[in-house]
Design a protein around this motif. Structure first.
Motif, mmCIF file in Angstrom:
data_model
loop_
_atom_site.group_PDB
_atom_site.id
_atom_site.type_symbol
_atom_site.label_atom_id
_atom_site.label_comp_id
_atom_site.label_asym_id
_atom_site.label_seq_id
_atom_site.Cartn_x
_atom_site.Cartn_y
_atom_site.Cartn_z
ATOM 1 N N ASN A 27 0.853 -1.178 0.000
ATOM 2 C CA ASN A 27 0.000 0.000 0.000
ATOM 3 C C ASN A 27 0.891 1.231 0.000
ATOM 4 O O ASN A 27 1.626 1.477 0.937
ATOM 5 N N ARG A 28 0.810 2.013 -1.063
ATOM 6 C CA ARG A 28 1.638 3.213 -1.186
ATOM 7 C C ARG A 28 0.836 4.480 -0.952
ATOM 8 O O ARG A 28 1.333 5.579 -1.157
ATOM 9 N N ASN A 29 -0.420 4.331 -0.538
ATOM 10 C CA ASN A 29 -1.251 5.502 -0.275
ATOM 11 C C ASN A 29 -0.730 6.256 0.930
ATOM 12 O O ASN A 29 -0.359 5.666 1.935
ATOM 13 N N LYS A 30 -0.714 7.560 0.817
ATOM 14 C CA LYS A 30 -0.298 8.418 1.924
ATOM 15 C C LYS A 30 -1.431 9.379 2.221
ATOM 16 O O LYS A 30 -2.090 9.872 1.312
ATOM 17 N N THR A 31 -1.641 9.648 3.489
ATOM 18 C CA THR A 31 -2.694 10.585 3.867
ATOM 19 C C THR A 31 -2.234 12.010 3.580
ATOM 20 O O THR A 31 -1.054 12.338 3.701
ATOM 21 N N ALA A 32 -3.178 12.845 3.176
ATOM 22 C CA ALA A 32 -2.874 14.239 2.885
ATOM 23 C C ALA A 32 -2.634 15.024 4.168
ATOM 24 O O ALA A 32 -1.891 15.998 4.185
ATOM 25 N N VAL A 33 -3.272 14.583 5.252
ATOM 26 C CA VAL A 33 -3.138 15.252 6.539
ATOM 27 C C VAL A 33 -2.440 14.297 7.508
ATOM 28 O O VAL A 33 -2.956 13.215 7.787
ATOM 29 N N PRO A 34 -1.261 14.680 7.985
ATOM 30 C CA PRO A 34 -0.570 13.802 8.931
ATOM 31 C C PRO A 34 -1.446 13.513 10.149
ATOM 32 O O PRO A 34 -2.131 14.389 10.661
#
Length: 77
Positions: free
Chosen positions: A4-11
């Protein structure tokens, strides 16, 4: 093995998104299957359904927020 390479836009939002994903799965009747077989053993269609419903709900929330902002703004001079 897929990564899974998805990263959240908001930490820091990852935990909230995981909870939201589970709430949506519960609403559409997939929570029990997630508990028994896990996400990795679900069909693409089932996972896509969860993602689609999440998107639909997030768009609704954004629209409500925008509508609320539009109702509270005053014209600038």
């Amino acid at each position: 093995m897929a990564r899974n390479r998805n990263k959240t836009a908001v930490p820091g939002a990852k935990r909230a998104l995981e909870q939201f994903k589970y709430e949506i799965a519960n609403e559409i009747g997939l929570a029990e299957k997630i508990q028994t077989v896990g996400y990795e053993n679900m069909t693409s269609r089932e996972c896509g359904s969860i993602g689609g419903w999440m998107t639909k709900k997030m768009v609704q929330l954004a629209e409500q927020a925008l509508a609320g902002q539009a109702g509270t703004t005053t014209p600038q001079q």
